[in-house]
Design a protein around this motif. Sequence first.
Motif, PDB file in Angstrom:
ATOM      1  N   LYS A  45       0.798  -1.223   0.000  1.00  0.00           N
ATOM      2  CA  LYS A  45       0.000   0.000   0.000  1.00  0.00           C
ATOM      3  C   LYS A  45       0.832   1.275   0.000  1.00  0.00           C
ATOM      4  O   LYS A  45       0.366   2.314  -0.441  1.00  0.00           O
ATOM      5  CB  LYS A  45      -0.892   0.030   1.241  1.00  0.00           C
ATOM      6  N   TYR A  46       2.046   1.194   0.554  1.00  0.00           N
ATOM      7  CA  TYR A  46       2.805   2.411   0.795  1.00  0.00           C
ATOM      8  C   TYR A  46       4.274   2.299   0.397  1.00  0.00           C
ATOM      9  O   TYR A  46       4.852   1.214   0.421  1.00  0.00           O
ATOM     10  CB  TYR A  46       2.809   2.750   2.298  1.00  0.00           C
ATOM     11  N   ALA A  47       4.846   3.461   0.111  1.00  0.00           N
ATOM     12  CA  ALA A  47       6.297   3.646   0.122  1.00  0.00           C
ATOM     13  C   ALA A  47       6.542   4.396   1.422  1.00  0.00           C
ATOM     14  O   ALA A  47       5.764   5.287   1.790  1.00  0.00           O
ATOM     15  CB  ALA A  47       6.754   4.486  -1.068  1.00  0.00           C
ATOM     16  N   GLY A  48       7.583   4.024   2.161  1.00  0.00           N
ATOM     17  CA  GLY A  48       7.813   4.656   3.454  1.00  0.00           C
ATOM     18  C   GLY A  48       9.243   5.102   3.644  1.00  0.00           C
ATOM     19  O   GLY A  48      10.165   4.552   3.036  1.00  0.00           O
ATOM     20  N   PHE A  49       9.412   6.105   4.474  1.00  0.00           N
ATOM     21  CA  PHE A  49      10.731   6.571   4.888  1.00  0.00           C
ATOM     22  C   PHE A  49      10.794   6.377   6.396  1.00  0.00           C
ATOM     23  O   PHE A  49       9.943   6.886   7.124  1.00  0.00           O
ATOM     24  CB  PHE A  49      10.945   8.044   4.523  1.00  0.00           C
ATOM     25  N   ILE A  50      11.781   5.627   6.857  1.00  0.00           N
ATOM     26  CA  ILE A  50      11.859   5.259   8.271  1.00  0.00           C
ATOM     27  C   ILE A  50      12.434   6.399   9.105  1.00  0.00           C
ATOM     28  O   ILE A  50      13.572   6.812   8.893  1.00  0.00           O
ATOM     29  CB  ILE A  50      12.722   3.990   8.467  1.00  0.00           C
TER      30      ILE A  50
END
Length: 189
Positions: A45-50
């Motif tokens: 569902k997502y692209a994420g930046f930690i």
Amino acid sequence: MEKMIEYILRFGNLNKQQIDFIESKATVLELRKDEYFSEAGKVPKYAGFILEGVFRFCYYNNKGTEVTHFFVDENNFVNDYQKFTDRATASEYVQAVTDAKLLVFSRKDWEDIANTIIDWDKIETKILNKCLTEAIERRSPLISEDATTRYLSFIEKFPALVNRIPLSYIASYLGITQQSLSRIRKNIR
């Protein structure tokens, strides 16, 4: 947000308006330890930046054994990129190893960024190439080294992660049993 923008700017230039646009598309997502960011059998569902936390990429082999093949920590992007962009079903899990906090982008928001910011595709390609190169560099030595050397290499490459990741995940990443890892750790102390 600042860390993500700093990261992106390493791969290309953005003006204030473009940065503001990217920031407007990001939302905060918090996951507890062991929760999944992306699951096998589902479309990511997502692209994420930690912002905080550690994630692992894992799958189950044909014997039903869980195999960890990659770790990602703070100030890095995390997602099953190909499956995310292709809207395809993932074949692996992306799991929080610790409690985690991310900035996430839905597929629509990610596409809006790509369609609005000139040369975003070039920035995105450079980020993806960096991630792929790091993955290859981390995995390649594991093929030819003995277990003790693999563990010592892991400690060298991931000094900040060694005490944050359960031994079972480290053993899986190294391709050994947890008992073997315990023996190795005992012998090198």
